[in-house]
Design a protein around this motif. Structure first.
Motif, PDB file in Angstrom:
ATOM      1  N   GLY A   1     -23.444  36.380   2.368  1.00 58.11           N
ATOM      2  CA  GLY A   1     -23.976  35.036   2.271  1.00 58.11           C
ATOM      3  C   GLY A   1     -24.792  34.626   3.489  1.00 58.11           C
ATOM      4  O   GLY A   1     -25.171  35.438   4.338  1.00 58.11           O
ATOM      5  N   GLY A   2     -25.055  33.327   3.551  1.00 55.08           N
ATOM      6  CA  GLY A   2     -25.816  32.803   4.676  1.00 55.08           C
ATOM      7  C   GLY A   2     -27.307  32.822   4.487  1.00 55.08           C
ATOM      8  O   GLY A   2     -28.057  32.516   5.417  1.00 55.08           O
TER       9      GLY A   2
ATOM     10  N   ALA B   1     -15.473  34.586  -2.296  1.00 59.15           N
ATOM     11  CA  ALA B   1     -15.422  34.338  -0.856  1.00 59.15           C
ATOM     12  C   ALA B   1     -15.689  35.605  -0.070  1.00 59.15           C
ATOM     13  O   ALA B   1     -16.391  35.596   0.954  1.00 59.15           O
ATOM     14  N   SER B   2     -15.150  36.713  -0.543  1.00 65.72           N
ATOM     15  CA  SER B   2     -15.374  37.988   0.140  1.00 65.72           C
ATOM     16  C   SER B   2     -16.841  38.388   0.091  1.00 65.72           C
ATOM     17  O   SER B   2     -17.419  38.834   1.089  1.00 65.72           O
TER      18      SER B   2
ATOM     19  N   ALA C   1     -19.370  36.287  -0.354  1.00 61.69           N
ATOM     20  CA  ALA C   1     -20.139  35.328   0.442  1.00 61.69           C
ATOM     21  C   ALA C   1     -20.018  35.606   1.933  1.00 61.69           C
ATOM     22  O   ALA C   1     -20.989  35.487   2.691  1.00 61.69           O
ATOM     23  N   GLU C   2     -18.799  36.002   2.370  1.00 62.50           N
ATOM     24  CA  GLU C   2     -18.601  36.288   3.802  1.00 62.50           C
ATOM     25  C   GLU C   2     -19.449  37.454   4.259  1.00 62.50           C
ATOM     26  O   GLU C   2     -19.968  37.473   5.373  1.00 62.50           O
ATOM     27  N   ARG C   3     -19.604  38.411   3.361  1.00 58.25           N
ATOM     28  CA  ARG C   3     -20.355  39.612   3.746  1.00 58.25           C
ATOM     29  C   ARG C   3     -21.841  39.482   3.505  1.00 58.25           C
ATOM     30  O   ARG C   3     -22.650  39.985   4.269  1.00 58.25           O
TER      31      ARG C   3
END
Length: 577
Positions: A112-113, A105-106, A108-110
């Motif tokens: 991802g997208g 998750a960490s 992907a948050e930084r």
């Protein structure tokens, strides 16, 4: 174990009756039968008395072990109940899953997208390294090439250096130079990086020329791990205690020997009898330099067939020497994987076969780190092939062999042969001071003094690292057992429950008696006395049993030197070692 009772009294029997209600039915029956015999026959008559007193220690030992087993089983049940109530394994799996989720998750948050990721040329890895890291946030590299994998200007948020004990200082610094933060993973009790002869010469010359003041940067004597530990002792550190790779019997050796029993074994012992094995080659100097063809023959003709019969196919053969590895590879081709111990660090196999090569274990082969790595590569089975007569007290390998013997694993002698194999009141205050810190375990001060001297000898620098201990009043029957060729008189003496050795120096790993010591007070042991006759019988018994016995007269001198010489002889250390 010390003798539990020194005389029989009514209170002793009362205690037995009380504890008999708390022991197992079989032991309780034996205790009650023994007590009934005492009240039926009394203690009169030498024959009946000897029979009753002979069975007493046996009953008491049974009580002790039965009670101790019950205590351990109760503790185990308590722990199992706690684990069952908490479902430890489910909690462990949940923790692992949550850890991965948080990490992903960490990331992907930084990062991802993005539905697609760009493809970069080799040149663009340098010129557009920022964009590259946005698409590919994790980079795998050797310490040697990390500075050039991307631009030299690249600064990573975190660099994790694995197997850092095998990373040399020079390339390790390259990794540190491009890290905002660093995690260094390694084990100083395993093998360091290998420095070749030319690099060692260059590094020693550079060190002599520039004379740095900090020894932690010495290239030839440090790995990245040992260097960082010396430079930043205040840095946070954690021991990875849980061990998931090896069978508990295998873990037991290197955990006790090298890690001070700090590791937590996460594997299961199902009472297998073939986990650890030693195979001694037949006597003879079979090694030639750094190769040993006989050990290869033993592996081919005895070891591998036994492993395959046991259903083991994932086998690795290791040796300290490259020359032996070359011969092993030639002998076994692609059937098994062969490498040096250094080459196997960080890896594992279901079974590891270790060829020691040397006729006499030398410093290189007996290196603690090398042995630690070799043993800890084995998941299920470990087989050590070595020269005969190496079950000694001067080497790490000797400790391994005695550990294997103590745990009733296989110690075998190879049948692969060749025709060429044929070729102590003025000193009261001083004595109190001397014994004050050491304690009194015997009713006889002479024995307390002798034991104190023994402990000082065993704690001396000469015997540091050798697993030695001292026991008082060990029954002769426990030491001699079924020694052959005892006369009727000698056997009666041995079977008497009061016959014992005053003090016994023993090996705490293999539980072997090494030196037996008698403390002879002049008032009781004068020549021609009844005690001197008993002494002669005891001397004969020890000779027939092959156990070293020394006598310390209270009118003598030089006890420390006498004891130290006896220990050296027993464990095979020369005076100048």
């Amino acid at each position: 174990m010390d003798v539990l009772l020194t005389r029989w009294t009514a209170s002793d029997f009362l205690v037995l009756v009380v504890v008999s209600e708390e022991i197992g039915p079989d032991i309780r029956s034996s205790v009650m039968d023994w007590i009934r015999d005492i009240y039926r026959h009394g203690l009169s008559g030498p024959k009946v008395r000897r029979q009753l007193l002979r069975s007493g220690p046996v009953v008491l030992r049974s009580i002790y072990y039965d009670r101790h087993l019950s205590e351990l089983q109760s503790q185990l049940a308590t722990v199992e109940s706690i684990l069952a109530g908490q479902d430890f394994h489910a909690l462990q799996r949940q923790l692992e899953a949550l850890s991965w989720e948080l990490l992903l998750a960490s990331i992907a948050e930084r990062f991802g997208g993005k539905d697609t990721r760009s493809i970069f040329t080799e040149r663009e890895l340098w010129s557009e390294y920022g964009e590259f890291l946005n698409d590919y946030p994790v980079v795998l590299s050797t310490t040697h090439s990390i500075k050039t994998s991307l631009s030299p200007d690249c600064l990573y948020d975190l660099v994790i250096v694995d197997e850092a004990s095998q990373v040399d200082v020079a390339t390790g610094v390259l990794a540190l130079s491009c890290a905002r933060r660093v995690v260094i993973v390694g084990d100083e009790k395993q093998l360091p990086n290998v420095v070749d002869k030319d690099s060692r010469l260059q590094a020693d010359n550079a060190w002599a020329r520039y004379q740095p003041t900090c020894p932690a940067w010495d290239y030839t004597r440090n790995s990245l791990l040992s260097s960082v530990v010396a430079l930043w002792p205040q840095a946070p550190n954690v021991l990875l205690r849980e061990h998931y790779r090896c069978h508990p019997k295998i873990v037991g050796f290197f955990n006790h020997k090298f890690y001070g029993d700090k590791l937590i074994t996460m594997t299961v012992d199902r009472d297998e009898l073939d986990v650890m094995q030693v195979v001694f080659t037949v006597p003879g100097n079979h090694a030639r330099g750094r190769i040993n063809q006989r050990q290869i023959d033993v592996i081919r003709e005895e070891v591998l067939p036994a492993l395959r019969t046991a259903g083991v196919t994932d086998i690795g053969i290791v040796s300290p020497y490259r020359a032996q590895v070359a011969l092993l590879r030639n002998a076994f081709g692609d059937g098994v994987e062969v490498d040096t111990v250094h080459g196997f660090q960080g890896r594992e196999k279901q079974a590891i076969v270790l060829s020691t090569v040397d006729n006499e274990i030398g410093d290189f082969v007996d290196d603690a780190k090398l042995l630690n790595v070799a043993v800890s590569r084995a998941q299920r089975m470990l087989v050590v092939v070595m020269a005969a007569g190496q079950d000694n007290f001067t080497t790490n390998f000797g400790d391994l062999v005695r550990y294997i013997r103590h745990h009733q694993q296989f110690v075998m002698h190879s049948q692969v042969r060749s025709v060429f194999d044929l070729l102590y009141s003025n000193y009261l205050s001083a004595r109190r001071e001397f014994l004050g810190a050491r304690g009194r375990g015997s009713a006889w001060e002479s024995e307390n003094l002798a034991e104190a001297v023994i402990q000082d000898v065993l704690n001396s620098s000469e015997f540091v690292g050798i697993s030695l201990g001292c026991l008082r009043h060990v029954p002769l029957a426990w030491l001699v057992g079924g020694a052959p060729d005892l006369s009727v008189r000698e056997r009666q003496f041995v079977d008497n429950p009061w016959s014992h050795a005053d003090l016994v120096i023993y090996d705490t790993i293999g539980k072997l008696p090494l030196v037996c010591i008698e403390v002879d007070g002049w008032a009781f042991h004068q020549p021609g006395s009844l005690q001197s006759v008993r002494d002669e019988i005891k001397n004969a018994v020890f000779r027939r049993a092959g156990l070293p016995l020394i006598r310390l007269s209270t009118t003598g001198s030089g006890e420390s030197a006498i004891i130290a010489d006896a220990v050296r002889t027993a464990i095979g250390i020369s005076r100048n070692t």
